[in-house]
Write a protein that holds these residues in place. Sequence first.
Motif, PDB file in Angstrom:
ATOM      1  N   GLY A   1     -15.464  12.547 -53.777  1.00 57.17           N
ATOM      2  CA  GLY A   1     -14.493  13.600 -53.306  1.00 57.17           C
ATOM      3  C   GLY A   1     -15.147  14.651 -52.446  1.00 57.17           C
ATOM      4  O   GLY A   1     -14.643  15.296 -51.186  1.00 57.17           O
ATOM      5  N   VAL A   2     -16.246  15.259 -52.735  1.00 56.66           N
ATOM      6  CA  VAL A   2     -17.191  16.300 -51.922  1.00 56.66           C
ATOM      7  C   VAL A   2     -17.464  15.750 -50.665  1.00 56.66           C
ATOM      8  O   VAL A   2     -17.377  16.232 -49.626  1.00 56.66           O
ATOM      9  CB  VAL A   2     -18.506  16.424 -52.676  1.00 56.66           C
ATOM     10  CG1 VAL A   2     -19.345  17.606 -51.847  1.00 56.66           C
ATOM     11  CG2 VAL A   2     -18.274  17.268 -53.969  1.00 56.66           C
TER      12      VAL A   2
ATOM     13  N   GLY B   1     -15.653  13.788 -49.056  1.00 53.21           N
ATOM     14  CA  GLY B   1     -14.726  13.630 -48.110  1.00 53.21           C
ATOM     15  C   GLY B   1     -14.261  14.844 -47.095  1.00 53.21           C
ATOM     16  O   GLY B   1     -13.328  14.694 -46.593  1.00 53.21           O
ATOM     17  N   ILE B   2     -14.773  15.697 -47.500  1.00 53.07           N
ATOM     18  CA  ILE B   2     -14.431  17.251 -46.756  1.00 53.07           C
ATOM     19  C   ILE B   2     -15.848  17.266 -45.834  1.00 53.07           C
ATOM     20  O   ILE B   2     -16.672  17.295 -45.959  1.00 53.07           O
ATOM     21  CB  ILE B   2     -14.741  18.130 -47.687  1.00 53.07           C
ATOM     22  CG1 ILE B   2     -13.525  18.018 -48.803  1.00 53.07           C
ATOM     23  CG2 ILE B   2     -14.266  19.612 -47.048  1.00 53.07           C
ATOM     24  CD1 ILE B   2     -12.290  17.841 -48.381  1.00 53.07           C
TER      25      ILE B   2
ATOM     26  N   GLU C   1     -12.592  12.918 -58.510  1.00 57.62           N
ATOM     27  CA  GLU C   1     -12.576  12.984 -57.130  1.00 57.62           C
ATOM     28  C   GLU C   1     -11.742  14.241 -56.582  1.00 57.62           C
ATOM     29  O   GLU C   1     -12.496  14.880 -55.695  1.00 57.62           O
ATOM     30  CB  GLU C   1     -11.951  11.710 -56.414  1.00 57.62           C
ATOM     31  CG  GLU C   1     -11.858  11.475 -54.937  1.00 57.62           C
ATOM     32  CD  GLU C   1     -11.508  10.393 -54.294  1.00 57.62           C
ATOM     33  OE1 GLU C   1     -11.230  10.170 -53.506  1.00 57.62           O
ATOM     34  OE2 GLU C   1     -11.475   9.274 -55.296  1.00 57.62           O
ATOM     35  N   HIS C   2     -10.705  14.518 -57.066  1.00 60.52           N
ATOM     36  CA  HIS C   2      -9.974  15.853 -56.621  1.00 60.52           C
ATOM     37  C   HIS C   2     -10.858  16.863 -56.697  1.00 60.52           C
ATOM     38  O   HIS C   2     -10.873  17.930 -55.994  1.00 60.52           O
ATOM     39  CB  HIS C   2      -8.822  15.894 -57.473  1.00 60.52           C
ATOM     40  CG  HIS C   2      -7.968  17.267 -57.250  1.00 60.52           C
ATOM     41  ND1 HIS C   2      -7.444  17.503 -56.083  1.00 60.52           N
ATOM     42  CD2 HIS C   2      -7.931  18.349 -58.124  1.00 60.52           C
ATOM     43  CE1 HIS C   2      -7.052  18.529 -56.239  1.00 60.52           C
ATOM     44  NE2 HIS C   2      -7.548  19.323 -57.478  1.00 60.52           N
TER      45      HIS C   2
ATOM     46  N   LYS D   1     -13.195  17.352 -54.175  1.00 59.45           N
ATOM     47  CA  LYS D   1     -12.644  18.018 -52.896  1.00 59.45           C
ATOM     48  C   LYS D   1     -12.414  19.337 -52.837  1.00 59.45           C
ATOM     49  O   LYS D   1     -12.710  20.115 -52.026  1.00 59.45           O
ATOM     50  CB  LYS D   1     -11.461  17.118 -52.655  1.00 59.45           C
ATOM     51  CG  LYS D   1     -11.652  15.731 -52.088  1.00 59.45           C
ATOM     52  CD  LYS D   1     -10.148  15.039 -51.762  1.00 59.45           C
ATOM     53  CE  LYS D   1     -10.396  13.599 -51.619  1.00 59.45           C
ATOM     54  NZ  LYS D   1      -9.291  12.855 -51.226  1.00 59.45           N
ATOM     55  N   TYR D   2     -11.928  19.774 -54.229  1.00 54.15           N
ATOM     56  CA  TYR D   2     -11.478  21.132 -54.442  1.00 54.15           C
ATOM     57  C   TYR D   2     -12.618  21.921 -54.239  1.00 54.15           C
ATOM     58  O   TYR D   2     -12.787  23.094 -53.664  1.00 54.15           O
ATOM     59  CB  TYR D   2     -10.815  21.309 -55.739  1.00 54.15           C
ATOM     60  CG  TYR D   2     -10.180  22.454 -56.198  1.00 54.15           C
ATOM     61  CD1 TYR D   2      -8.987  22.841 -55.473  1.00 54.15           C
ATOM     62  CD2 TYR D   2     -10.903  23.697 -56.943  1.00 54.15           C
ATOM     63  CE1 TYR D   2      -8.549  24.298 -55.649  1.00 54.15           C
ATOM     64  CE2 TYR D   2     -10.409  24.811 -57.084  1.00 54.15           C
ATOM     65  CZ  TYR D   2      -9.118  25.070 -56.620  1.00 54.15           C
ATOM     66  OH  TYR D   2      -8.515  26.357 -56.865  1.00 54.15           O
TER      67      TYR D   2
ATOM     68  N   ALA E   1     -15.596  21.271 -52.731  1.00 55.68           N
ATOM     69  CA  ALA E   1     -16.068  21.117 -51.439  1.00 55.68           C
ATOM     70  C   ALA E   1     -15.354  22.167 -50.427  1.00 55.68           C
ATOM     71  O   ALA E   1     -15.745  23.072 -49.638  1.00 55.68           O
ATOM     72  CB  ALA E   1     -16.053  19.958 -50.925  1.00 55.68           C
ATOM     73  N   MET E   2     -13.953  22.413 -50.778  1.00 58.76           N
ATOM     74  CA  MET E   2     -13.065  22.980 -49.781  1.00 58.76           C
ATOM     75  C   MET E   2     -13.423  24.701 -50.229  1.00 58.76           C
ATOM     76  O   MET E   2     -13.371  25.448 -49.330  1.00 58.76           O
ATOM     77  CB  MET E   2     -11.570  23.034 -49.977  1.00 58.76           C
ATOM     78  CG  MET E   2     -11.241  21.362 -49.504  1.00 58.76           C
ATOM     79  SD  MET E   2      -9.401  21.075 -49.407  1.00 58.76           S
ATOM     80  CE  MET E   2      -9.264  20.962 -51.062  1.00 58.76           C
TER      81      MET E   2
END
Length: 253
Positions: A63-64, A66-67, A224-225, A228-229, A231-232
């Motif tokens: 997830g990370v 992916g950003i 995974e979410h 991503k969260y 990382a954003m």
Amino acid sequence: MGKGGGCMPSKNKFPINESAERPVSQTDITGSEAERSKKLRIFIVFYSMYGHIERLARRMKKGVDGIEGVEGVLYMVPETLAPDVLEQMKVPPKIDEIPVISVDELMEADGFLFGFPTRYGCMAAQMKAFFDSTGKLWREQKLAGLPAGFFVSTGTQGGGQETTAWTAVTQLAHHGMLYVPIGYTFGAGMFRMDSIRGGSPYGAGTFSGDGSREPSEPELALAEHQGKYMAMTVKRLAQHYSLPPDNASSRRF
């Protein structure tokens, strides 16, 4: 991320050429080193006895990664149990490809995701021992301002999916770090009641049962979410608080 720098820029983002007493420019860095220096780094630091937390950590890294402009780096904390004790507990060997982190390496991160199994509703002793060893960073508040989140594993549904995160927040508070829960940002997946699923607004989670249950796809998807969260979140902070290379000595806002 032209001038790089998280909310507290990592030392390796703006390496100093001591002989010239000036920041090393990107022209002094070649190949993969230059590419890596441009990315914000989230350290996924975990303890996993039977592999449940490790599986969440690997999916979280996906997830990370992916950003754009952010990368996840996997680290384990040191084991505190003797080899013969681990053997009696039938603990599988640790994965050699994942390095054991040192306290000083924490300063190289732009954000953290800490993962650990529960022990009576709190973090495992191995992770607590690692936090206890960070006193020299705490005294100078070297980690202040860095965002961090948690993910957990419990043996039962009432075993501490939430309390394990609650009680871990004290570690971040003393370091002046920013706790980043995921809330209900995963959407409908957080409201499903048709299956057993670990995780909470405080972070991803899985149930291990007697050790034989593996993380389910919904649990891995939440991990995974969370990657991503986070990382954003780190990326937004970096964009807002980024510092020029000649001010890299300041690590706080």
